[in-house]
Design a protein around this motif. Structure first.
Motif, PDB file in Angstrom:
ATOM      1  N   TYR A  26      54.364  43.201  29.782  1.00 29.01           N
ATOM      2  CA  TYR A  26      54.908  43.630  28.500  1.00 29.01           C
ATOM      3  C   TYR A  26      53.802  43.789  27.468  1.00 29.01           C
ATOM      4  O   TYR A  26      53.830  44.697  26.628  1.00 29.01           O
ATOM      5  CB  TYR A  26      55.933  42.616  28.002  1.00 29.01           C
ATOM      6  N   PHE A  27      52.820  42.878  27.504  1.00 25.56           N
ATOM      7  CA  PHE A  27      51.756  42.884  26.494  1.00 25.56           C
ATOM      8  C   PHE A  27      50.968  44.193  26.547  1.00 25.56           C
ATOM      9  O   PHE A  27      50.621  44.756  25.500  1.00 25.56           O
ATOM     10  CB  PHE A  27      50.830  41.691  26.740  1.00 25.56           C
ATOM     11  N   PHE A  28      50.696  44.674  27.750  1.00 25.62           N
ATOM     12  CA  PHE A  28      49.849  45.859  27.890  1.00 25.62           C
ATOM     13  C   PHE A  28      50.645  47.173  27.885  1.00 25.62           C
ATOM     14  O   PHE A  28      50.043  48.250  27.825  1.00 25.62           O
ATOM     15  CB  PHE A  28      49.023  45.768  29.171  1.00 25.62           C
ATOM     16  N   THR A  29      51.970  47.097  27.963  1.00 30.21           N
ATOM     17  CA  THR A  29      52.782  48.324  27.966  1.00 30.21           C
ATOM     18  C   THR A  29      53.803  48.344  26.834  1.00 30.21           C
ATOM     19  O   THR A  29      54.714  49.168  26.847  1.00 30.21           O
ATOM     20  CB  THR A  29      53.524  48.477  29.306  1.00 30.21           C
ATOM     21  N   ALA A  30      53.632  47.435  25.843  1.00 30.34           N
ATOM     22  CA  ALA A  30      54.599  47.338  24.743  1.00 30.34           C
ATOM     23  C   ALA A  30      56.015  47.172  25.278  1.00 30.34           C
ATOM     24  O   ALA A  30      56.942  47.889  24.897  1.00 30.34           O
ATOM     25  CB  ALA A  30      54.506  48.548  23.833  1.00 30.34           C
ATOM     26  N   ALA A  31      56.157  46.160  26.173  1.00 26.05           N
ATOM     27  CA  ALA A  31      57.456  45.847  26.783  1.00 26.05           C
ATOM     28  C   ALA A  31      58.055  47.068  27.457  1.00 26.05           C
ATOM     29  O   ALA A  31      59.220  47.419  27.249  1.00 26.05           O
ATOM     30  CB  ALA A  31      58.428  45.260  25.776  1.00 26.05           C
ATOM     31  N   ASN A  32      57.211  47.708  28.280  1.00 26.91           N
ATOM     32  CA  ASN A  32      57.646  48.906  29.005  1.00 26.91           C
ATOM     33  C   ASN A  32      58.195  49.946  28.041  1.00 26.91           C
ATOM     34  O   ASN A  32      59.290  50.473  28.207  1.00 26.91           O
ATOM     35  CB  ASN A  32      58.692  48.554  30.068  1.00 26.91           C
ATOM     36  N   ALA A  33      57.372  50.257  27.032  1.00 27.27           N
ATOM     37  CA  ALA A  33      57.722  51.246  26.000  1.00 27.27           C
ATOM     38  C   ALA A  33      59.032  50.893  25.306  1.00 27.27           C
ATOM     39  O   ALA A  33      59.785  51.770  24.878  1.00 27.27           O
ATOM     40  CB  ALA A  33      57.796  52.645  26.607  1.00 27.27           C
ATOM     41  N   GLY A  34      59.303  49.576  25.170  1.00 30.08           N
ATOM     42  CA  GLY A  34      60.495  49.120  24.463  1.00 30.08           C
ATOM     43  C   GLY A  34      61.734  48.990  25.325  1.00 30.08           C
ATOM     44  O   GLY A  34      62.697  48.333  24.920  1.00 30.08           O
ATOM     45  N   LEU A  35      61.735  49.600  26.509  1.00 28.37           N
ATOM     46  CA  LEU A  35      62.929  49.548  27.360  1.00 28.37           C
ATOM     47  C   LEU A  35      63.166  48.138  27.895  1.00 28.37           C
ATOM     48  O   LEU A  35      64.300  47.641  27.887  1.00 28.37           O
ATOM     49  CB  LEU A  35      62.782  50.541  28.522  1.00 28.37           C
ATOM     50  N   GLY A  36      62.106  47.494  28.367  1.00 33.66           N
ATOM     51  CA  GLY A  36      62.258  46.118  28.856  1.00 33.66           C
ATOM     52  C   GLY A  36      62.670  45.177  27.752  1.00 33.66           C
ATOM     53  O   GLY A  36      63.489  44.280  27.969  1.00 33.66           O
ATOM     54  N   TRP A  37      62.101  45.376  26.568  1.00 29.81           N
ATOM     55  CA  TRP A  37      62.468  44.537  25.416  1.00 29.81           C
ATOM     56  C   TRP A  37      63.955  44.681  25.090  1.00 29.81           C
ATOM     57  O   TRP A  37      64.639  43.691  24.802  1.00 29.81           O
ATOM     58  CB  TRP A  37      61.612  44.946  24.220  1.00 29.81           C
ATOM     59  N   PHE A  38      64.473  45.890  25.152  1.00 31.69           N
ATOM     60  CA  PHE A  38      65.887  46.115  24.854  1.00 31.69           C
ATOM     61  C   PHE A  38      66.790  45.438  25.882  1.00 31.69           C
ATOM     62  O   PHE A  38      67.762  44.760  25.531  1.00 31.69           O
ATOM     63  CB  PHE A  38      66.179  47.617  24.805  1.00 31.69           C
ATOM     64  N   PHE A  39      66.491  45.596  27.159  1.00 37.09           N
ATOM     65  CA  PHE A  39      67.334  45.007  28.192  1.00 37.09           C
ATOM     66  C   PHE A  39      67.228  43.480  28.227  1.00 37.09           C
ATOM     67  O   PHE A  39      68.146  42.812  28.707  1.00 37.09           O
ATOM     68  CB  PHE A  39      66.968  45.578  29.571  1.00 37.09           C
ATOM     69  N   ASP A  40      66.132  42.934  27.708  1.00 37.51           N
ATOM     70  CA  ASP A  40      65.957  41.484  27.752  1.00 37.51           C
ATOM     71  C   ASP A  40      66.974  40.739  26.902  1.00 37.51           C
ATOM     72  O   ASP A  40      67.223  39.557  27.135  1.00 37.51           O
ATOM     73  CB  ASP A  40      64.538  41.108  27.302  1.00 37.51           C
ATOM     74  N   ILE A  41      67.534  41.374  25.916  1.00 36.68           N
ATOM     75  CA  ILE A  41      68.536  40.680  25.095  1.00 36.68           C
ATOM     76  C   ILE A  41      69.735  40.269  25.933  1.00 36.68           C
ATOM     77  O   ILE A  41      70.425  39.294  25.627  1.00 36.68           O
ATOM     78  CB  ILE A  41      68.978  41.566  23.902  1.00 36.68           C
ATOM     79  N   PHE A  42      69.991  40.985  27.018  1.00 39.92           N
ATOM     80  CA  PHE A  42      71.091  40.635  27.904  1.00 39.92           C
ATOM     81  C   PHE A  42      70.665  39.624  28.974  1.00 39.92           C
ATOM     82  O   PHE A  42      71.510  39.116  29.713  1.00 39.92           O
ATOM     83  CB  PHE A  42      71.629  41.894  28.597  1.00 39.92           C
TER      84      PHE A  42
END
Length: 358
Positions: A168-184
């Protein structure tokens, strides 16, 4: 001042400038971490120095207790800006992941820093609790999930998902997609850590790492420990995109196979002892081939079955490792019955004369 304790008067004398701006009164109270922070920042650019003037009697009182517990006053003094924006209050509570995240992102651009003001009692209480201090909690996960620290994967690192955190650190949380799904996924990730369960990867987790750009770099293969495939995808951009597209269907089966292999390799102890996390707290019972203790726990002579049987029904041939004739072990299990035989007792019962014969 108590006998052999710290003096309020001497603490105020060391508080006076310029000594106070270098944190000498904090060093006197044996608060060396805060003293170093004051020394490097001029007592938090004078703000902490001014706060200490009003809180000195409580600071001396806490120092004389010498109970090793964290103090709300010290937490608040380090929370004040600019030290708080650099995570000083989190470092004080030994929350290293939060401290580094706040230091890099200026307290998550002030959002998490402000939330910490209203969570003072909760955070200090948890830090002082011997058991809770080892466990993760949802509040600490949420404040790291918030952007920008969440986009840098600090919530993943806090939950000991180091590999995915660096991804996540080097890809900005997979361009934000991983960050969004992580809330679930935050709740399940938190539960998995606190119960110290094996690191199973649900299909949704594998799918998150399949999404571009991580998937084109083999992120889902690395997450499922398919390292050679991951390296191949990394240098060929997902086999020129063809392999990546095929994996959109196969990623589910990859995750299923990985979880099956992990469950087979993580065989727990066979003595039926509960699984515990690193704080020593029992979590879920470990699987055992028998509902009863192993033969070493049975008194000699006990005949026992290795599988649970209904009370009414046929039983398989009993097993024994020692001669018969001693007291049996009586397990307390609902719906389970153990066959125990007393040969010497039965022989004595049928051969002893009855009162009618005498």
């Amino acid at each position: 001042m108590t006998a052999g304790g710290k003096s309020v008067l001497l603490a105020y004398l060391l508080w006076l400038p310029p000594c106070g701006f270098f944190g000498l009164h904090r060093f006197y109270l044996e608060q060396f971490g805060i003293g170093v922070a004051y020394f490097l920042t001029g007592a938090n650019f004078g703000i902490g120095w001014l706060f200490d003037f009003f809180a000195m009697s409580w600071l001396v009182k806490n120092a004389n207790k010498k109970d090793g517990k964290f103090s709300k006053l010290d937490y608040f003094a380090l929370w004040l800006p600019p030290l708080g924006l650099l995570g000083a209050h989190r470092f004080y509570l030994h929350h290293l992941a939060h401290g580094f995240a706040y230091f890099i992102t200026a307290g998550n651009c002030g959002m998490s820093w402000l939330m910490d003001l209203f969570a003072i009692s909760y955070l200090v209480k948890n830090a002082n609790d011997e058991v809770r201090s080892y466990l993760k909690n949802m509040y600490n996960v949420i404040v790291l999930w918030l952007p920008p620290s969440g986009l840098l994967g600090f919530h993943r690192m806090y939950l000991n998902c180091i590999g995915s955190g660096f991804s996540y650190f080097f890809t900005a949380a997979n361009a934000g997609l991983g960050w969004f799904f992580d809330i679930f996924r935050l709740s399940s990730l938190l539960k998995q850590w606190n119960e110290r369960r094996p690191n199973f990867v649900p299909a949704l987790e594998a799918f998150i790492f399949w999404l571009p750009p991580l998937g084109l770099l083999g992120g889902h293969h690395f997450r499922l420990h398919r390292y050679w495939w991951g390296v191949l995808y990394f240098f060929t951009w997902g086999l020129f995109g063809i392999g990546w597209l095929i994996d959109s269907v196969l990623v589910y089966f990859y995750a299923k196979k990985y979880n099956q292999k992990l469950s087979e390799t993580n065989v727990l102890d066979l003595e039926g002892s509960p699984m515990t996390n690193f704080a020593g707290i029992p979590t879920s019972p470990s699987p055992s081939p028998s509902p009863y203790p192993p033969p070493a726990f049975y008194p000699p002579g006990t005949i026992y079955h290795t599988e649970p049987q209904p009370i009414y029904g046929a039983y398989p041939p009993p097993y024994t490792t020692t001669p018969l004739g001693t007291a049996p072990y009586n397990p307390t299990a609902t719906g389970v019955q153990t066959t125990v035989v007393y040969l010497p007792y039965l022989c004595l019962l049928y051969t002893s004369p009855s009162p009618r014969d005498s």
